[in-house]
Design a protein around this motif. Sequence first.
Motif, PDB file in Angstrom:
ATOM      1  N   PRO A   1       0.707  -3.396  18.534  1.00 27.71           N
ATOM      2  CA  PRO A   1       0.429  -4.791  18.167  1.00 27.71           C
ATOM      3  C   PRO A   1      -0.402  -4.824  16.880  1.00 27.71           C
ATOM      4  O   PRO A   1      -1.003  -3.828  16.497  1.00 27.71           O
ATOM      5  N   ALA A   2      -0.394  -5.973  16.229  1.00 25.92           N
ATOM      6  CA  ALA A   2      -1.289  -6.285  15.089  1.00 25.92           C
ATOM      7  C   ALA A   2      -0.696  -6.036  13.711  1.00 25.92           C
ATOM      8  O   ALA A   2      -1.359  -6.292  12.707  1.00 25.92           O
ATOM      9  N   LEU A   3       0.551  -5.587  13.616  1.00 23.89           N
ATOM     10  CA  LEU A   3       1.141  -5.400  12.287  1.00 23.89           C
ATOM     11  C   LEU A   3       1.751  -6.713  11.787  1.00 23.89           C
ATOM     12  O   LEU A   3       2.453  -7.399  12.518  1.00 23.89           O
ATOM     13  N   GLY A   4       1.539  -7.002  10.533  1.00 23.46           N
ATOM     14  CA  GLY A   4       2.045  -8.250   9.937  1.00 23.46           C
ATOM     15  C   GLY A   4       0.887  -9.003   9.336  1.00 23.46           C
ATOM     16  O   GLY A   4      -0.213  -9.004   9.900  1.00 23.46           O
ATOM     17  N   GLU A   5       1.109  -9.609   8.177  1.00 23.53           N
ATOM     18  CA  GLU A   5       0.008 -10.259   7.463  1.00 23.53           C
ATOM     19  C   GLU A   5       0.308 -11.748   7.282  1.00 23.53           C
ATOM     20  O   GLU A   5       1.104 -12.120   6.422  1.00 23.53           O
TER      21      GLU A   5
ATOM     22  N   LEU B   1      -0.781   0.609   7.236  1.00 22.78           N
ATOM     23  CA  LEU B   1      -1.893   0.796   6.302  1.00 22.78           C
ATOM     24  C   LEU B   1      -2.573  -0.534   5.984  1.00 22.78           C
ATOM     25  O   LEU B   1      -3.802  -0.629   5.951  1.00 22.78           O
ATOM     26  N   LEU B   2      -1.788  -1.577   5.751  1.00 24.89           N
ATOM     27  CA  LEU B   2      -2.361  -2.895   5.471  1.00 24.89           C
ATOM     28  C   LEU B   2      -3.281  -3.330   6.610  1.00 24.89           C
ATOM     29  O   LEU B   2      -4.352  -3.899   6.387  1.00 24.89           O
ATOM     30  N   ASN B   3      -2.841  -3.076   7.823  1.00 25.35           N
ATOM     31  CA  ASN B   3      -3.590  -3.570   8.983  1.00 25.35           C
ATOM     32  C   ASN B   3      -4.942  -2.886   9.146  1.00 25.35           C
ATOM     33  O   ASN B   3      -5.822  -3.396   9.836  1.00 25.35           O
ATOM     34  N   ARG B   4      -5.099  -1.726   8.518  1.00 25.84           N
ATOM     35  CA  ARG B   4      -6.392  -1.033   8.617  1.00 25.84           C
ATOM     36  C   ARG B   4      -7.518  -1.866   8.009  1.00 25.84           C
ATOM     37  O   ARG B   4      -8.687  -1.580   8.233  1.00 25.84           O
ATOM     38  N   ALA B   5      -7.161  -2.859   7.223  1.00 26.43           N
ATOM     39  CA  ALA B   5      -8.181  -3.680   6.563  1.00 26.43           C
ATOM     40  C   ALA B   5      -8.483  -4.975   7.311  1.00 26.43           C
ATOM     41  O   ALA B   5      -9.259  -5.792   6.832  1.00 26.43           O
ATOM     42  N   SER B   6      -7.908  -5.159   8.477  1.00 25.88           N
ATOM     43  CA  SER B   6      -8.045  -6.457   9.159  1.00 25.88           C
ATOM     44  C   SER B   6      -9.432  -6.735   9.712  1.00 25.88           C
ATOM     45  O   SER B   6      -9.870  -7.874   9.750  1.00 25.88           O
ATOM     46  N   LYS B   7     -10.081  -5.695  10.200  1.00 24.02           N
ATOM     47  CA  LYS B   7     -11.388  -5.894  10.837  1.00 24.02           C
ATOM     48  C   LYS B   7     -12.447  -5.048  10.146  1.00 24.02           C
ATOM     49  O   LYS B   7     -12.140  -4.032   9.557  1.00 24.02           O
ATOM     50  N   ILE B   8     -13.678  -5.463  10.316  1.00 21.54           N
ATOM     51  CA  ILE B   8     -14.783  -4.697   9.756  1.00 21.54           C
ATOM     52  C   ILE B   8     -14.897  -3.382  10.523  1.00 21.54           C
ATOM     53  O   ILE B   8     -14.659  -3.293  11.689  1.00 21.54           O
TER      54      ILE B   8
ATOM     55  N   VAL C   1       0.856  -1.179   0.000  1.00 22.40           N
ATOM     56  CA  VAL C   1       0.000   0.000   0.000  1.00 22.40           C
ATOM     57  C   VAL C   1       0.899   1.238   0.000  1.00 22.40           C
ATOM     58  O   VAL C   1       0.808   2.067  -0.892  1.00 22.40           O
TER      59      VAL C   1
ATOM     60  N   PRO D   1      -0.210   8.246   2.692  1.00 22.48           N
ATOM     61  CA  PRO D   1      -1.485   8.896   3.001  1.00 22.48           C
ATOM     62  C   PRO D   1      -1.376  10.419   2.911  1.00 22.48           C
ATOM     63  O   PRO D   1      -0.301  10.983   3.121  1.00 22.48           O
TER      64      PRO D   1
END
Lengths: 358, 358, 358, 358
Positions: free
Chosen positions: A218-222, A351-358, A8, A30
């Motif tokens: 926390p939460a970065l990484g795909e 930025l990628l992680n912004r798409a993880s949850k609804i 992204v 952004p």
Amino acid sequence: MRNTFGNVFTITTFGESHGMGLGVVIDGCPAGIGISEDFIRQELQRRKPGQSKITTQRKEEDEFEILSGVFEGKSTGTPIAIVIYNTDQKSKDYSHIADKFRPSHADYTYHQKFGVRDYRGGGRSSARETAARVAAGAVAKLMLAQYGIQIHAYVSQAGHIRLEKKYTELDLGQIESNMVRCPDPVTAGQMIDLIDETRKNRDTIGGVVSCVAQGVPPALGEPVFDRLHAVLGHAMLSINAVKGFEYGSGFEGVSMKGSEHNDAFYQKDGKVKTITNFSGGIQGGISNGEDIYFRVAFKPVATIMQDQESVNTSGEKTVVSGKGRHDPCVVPRAVPIVEAMCALVLADHILLNRASKI
Amino acid sequence: MRNTFGNVFTITTFGESHGMGLGVVIDGCPAGIGISEDFIRQELQRRKPGQSKITTQRKEEDEFEILSGVFEGKSTGTPIAIVIYNTDQKSKDYSHIADKFRPSHADYTYHQKFGVRDYRGGGRSSARETAARVAAGAVAKLMLAQYGIQIHAYVSQAGHIRLEKKYTELDLGQIESNMVRCPDPVTAGQMIDLIDETRKNRDTIGGVVSCVAQGVPPALGEPVFDRLHAVLGHAMLSINAVKGFEYGSGFEGVSMKGSEHNDAFYQKDGKVKTITNFSGGIQGGISNGEDIYFRVAFKPVATIMQDQESVNTSGEKTVVSGKGRHDPCVVPRAVPIVEAMCALVLADHILLNRASKI
Amino acid sequence: MRNTFGNVFTITTFGESHGMGLGVVIDGCPAGIGISEDFIRQELQRRKPGQSKITTQRKEEDEFEILSGVFEGKSTGTPIAIVIYNTDQKSKDYSHIADKFRPSHADYTYHQKFGVRDYRGGGRSSARETAARVAAGAVAKLMLAQYGIQIHAYVSQAGHIRLEKKYTELDLGQIESNMVRCPDPVTAGQMIDLIDETRKNRDTIGGVVSCVAQGVPPALGEPVFDRLHAVLGHAMLSINAVKGFEYGSGFEGVSMKGSEHNDAFYQKDGKVKTITNFSGGIQGGISNGEDIYFRVAFKPVATIMQDQESVNTSGEKTVVSGKGRHDPCVVPRAVPIVEAMCALVLADHILLNRASKI
Amino acid sequence: MRNTFGNVFTITTFGESHGMGLGVVIDGCPAGIGISEDFIRQELQRRKPGQSKITTQRKEEDEFEILSGVFEGKSTGTPIAIVIYNTDQKSKDYSHIADKFRPSHADYTYHQKFGVRDYRGGGRSSARETAARVAAGAVAKLMLAQYGIQIHAYVSQAGHIRLEKKYTELDLGQIESNMVRCPDPVTAGQMIDLIDETRKNRDTIGGVVSCVAQGVPPALGEPVFDRLHAVLGHAMLSINAVKGFEYGSGFEGVSMKGSEHNDAFYQKDGKVKTITNFSGGIQGGISNGEDIYFRVAFKPVATIMQDQESVNTSGEKTVVSGKGRHDPCVVPRAVPIVEAMCALVLADHILLNRASKI
């Protein structure tokens, strides 16, 4: 091909060491980030040749221009193109190496891959390409600053001189206090002496750059293929002369037992933390909020000031003679490059992680 | 997200350890490759749990089905979907770990990233996902065989037991002759003893897998970000439990001098060769025709048969108790996974390289 | 290759019409979305053959299985794999067409491209592949519902019978009230008659599907190449038999004057609105909050119940005879496919847009 | 984001109409293609403003510089960066439109998407961005020439004046013989008169550009999502002001019968050919060796020389006054842009197709 990195927040670099110039297009930054030209310049200075007696004495001014994507001091969400013009590309005579394959350089492999080759100073395979990465990394750092993320890289090994202290025992504020960028003054002195001696011997040595990213949420990484450390590894291994990457306990962790290596969780101030951090801040490929740390191995620079046997494009024996101005050890100048690539990976993953949850 | 790997020869894996099943879609496999189900089965057997006393005693039959992309025994150029059904997913009671974060697992980070989590046996973060990679890697190997490319991985370290010999001193034909997949019989015996002892102590250890690719033609690798070793590193670091990657001289090369490390070119039988191979078969990110070799570090398995302190999703103190059937050391079963990922990278780069010249 | 669509919310489809089955891997669906199997089934029913006298009488049960990515009724953020098994693939004898190129089918071009070809029922080029898209589109619709976005497609032309009313003059609630899926009862009757007559003549006709997306927030679309309408166009043109795409004023807008065509802005209830909507809800490639509408042209189905002259793989003259069970007009069954692709594009762009600003 | 187009032969464009400059990075152009600066210049001239009385009188010199990727007149396989500096960006006062949303422009949607906006002359949403595409398209054309592929676009409709002849009845060599780029002299005259009259009325009209690609080999196009026409459609719809795309029989084919529309195969000189070509040279998404032809609809230019009601960023009523120098009809200058995008798609697919078979 494949001169683009990221998903992204992406960068596309271009340019050869001795063409008109080189640069980068940052696509996906952004809108709304303050872009400081001074900061970009400052980062480029850290990578610049000729900054001290232990780096190459080559002069590259690295003057840059932002062609697009910034308006009234802020990113607009459109591509940010930065060009760094080549000024030191004196119309030197390169005919003496035009048809020779320098040992452990990319000459032979580029010749095999592309058929044609810009032989002036390494062309696209020159480490000069990393200037574009440092400029882009500066933009990424400006974004990360808004999240309170700090990245510090430093030299932890030069040749056989190895800094034994862990990053937690060091004052990372001291990194820029010496020319080798090792935060431990005594070790720094030893490293500088070794590099200087190596230079006098017309030889080169390798080194290790360590890097710490603090304040990463926390939460970065795909998962599964773009585990955070896998992408960091990719990024680091894409830097010229890199031979290895390890994070957290790394290769040493291999001989530990699971009962020693596991990082026990506890809670502090409403936050889940780990007592130890052999995981290097990444579990299951996703950041856990602890410090991320890793190490990057660089080989000795291939250009040495000595004559070397080789072959030419016709397969005949030839001699490559050592001349020019080159680094006896690449790691002091590699520090900002490692930081830049780390910043680019983290910016992309935020930025990628912004798409993880609804 | 990002469950796809590769550019042209790509794989997309899916599935959890305890759902209906898992699998892979191979997109970009060229038409005309003979696809042997037997060979795929054979590769899966090498990864399968329960194959010896030093692996987990869990039973997973790994029966697979090719749903598409193969007609009359040959790839058709359309996506090859392979499904491996989960058969051992007894409707066990997982409620005892549903809200606990197992140390050094992905429980906490998945919880942070996704909010919801399939807590049965690790869900998507389970190493069972690698079965899909091995199946896909088998297809890639079938393609590579047509180019005369052979890949051999083996265990070169288990805990502190380290095989000191280089791959050139080993008989790679002996890899499958023992359960630990170390081609040196004496070292293999020591490794087996250590793993068995570790298992009895209800603990785990890490290890290193070394890998050699022979017969790789020059010109594979895409500068600048997809240097061949950077992509190999990415691929290896994306495997569960991997902590480090190095190729060629790796971290040890750091303390060498350039004059020692450079690989001198010479010509033999009309081919350009190098005398030494500290480059690990890759120069400037592009294969040079020499053997490619690299090492991959695996941490000790996080699941140990001991009670461990932790916290739960509410942040309260809890104890994670050790039960189930798990590997005391992951490397013997990681050998085919490393080979599979290496095969996938090379297959992709053979296709990518077709676009290099007019 | 390239069986993947989308950037963040992606789908990868696989499968042939007469192999084991076909399916889709949805990668990038955010965690936390309620996944209703009933809704997926209902969408597949709308696409299913044999649903009325004006569609093919072929029976395909389209029973599906969700293999992964859903736990306790919710998406987990991991890949959702859905498989639809082929049940009607009677081991028919296809040898009569194995070496013939059916006119205006993909037989000749697949043969040229891949060398080998699954000739059973069109293989991968069969419109049966779109069942996988409809299943994935159902998941996208479930996500969009949380944003209040509704998508309605309908048949606006069948052969020369054209519905002259604009979508704003229609009751979109009537779409499913008749077998041709045209919300105007009179026109629907004419279309049904024409299709039925065409079927009796053993011929086929084309048609147009119109589509409206309501409740789409402003800001979706990625300049410059992934303008929202460009991606919608790509999506629609990737459906079997599609020959054209237009949005907003489309081809008719060409002969308007700028002073007529421009959509004047005004404010209402604190929201910026446009008086007219020739832009079709998209300006500069980005949604502006107005209804998005577009039209998709489908050619007459290539399979006709008549003998046709052709050549075979050896270049010799041959006759392709018309038999089997096929649609006289594809548009009634294309309605849910158009909706599905529209839903997938919007879901992807909602996630993409999360990265636009800091 | 997403300023990159293509898979293997890719372009990344950057730049705003009134910043320092704009440009393109071509990544994936094979090595060994002769790059003629004269040809690039010539193509840019065809797109340039001010070239005739029916185009805008704005002056843009479009002087460009190739910064990288070309050595001794040939592509080297590394990124080709081309920069076009903005010279006409007089420091005009744009404050009168800084906070106004021009009707049917991207002002409002960019404002919604990015929060900040470069309001000078449309910024990134300006059609000036297409200069970069034309430069890149010239490079693609140089590659295609080596395959004997020729692309000809021309104006087939301006406002209500429509060229009824098919491309097969026209002398495509006449396209550049008049300022409207319509190969039929009589129709060209009518179009020129209409555009000139429209300009005098301070209004604008739309138009259609038709395009033919000849000499395209069979096998280009990637099922299922990157069918050749779907990617062509995507490319065309990404051009400013485009509202529709159709290929082969297009929207008109809808009312044909299958028995009329099917293109019968025959063999001639050892080649499989079709008698008719309603398929537009593409079957099942893959080129079949016949001429590829398609039509692209452009809306009337949004900038008109009249006052228009609108709102500003605060939602208040305002008037946008018509001033400046703009095109009364965009299609004459769109001809080279359509050709450029077509060339880029074909170049990419030639490279993609190299991976289809073993």
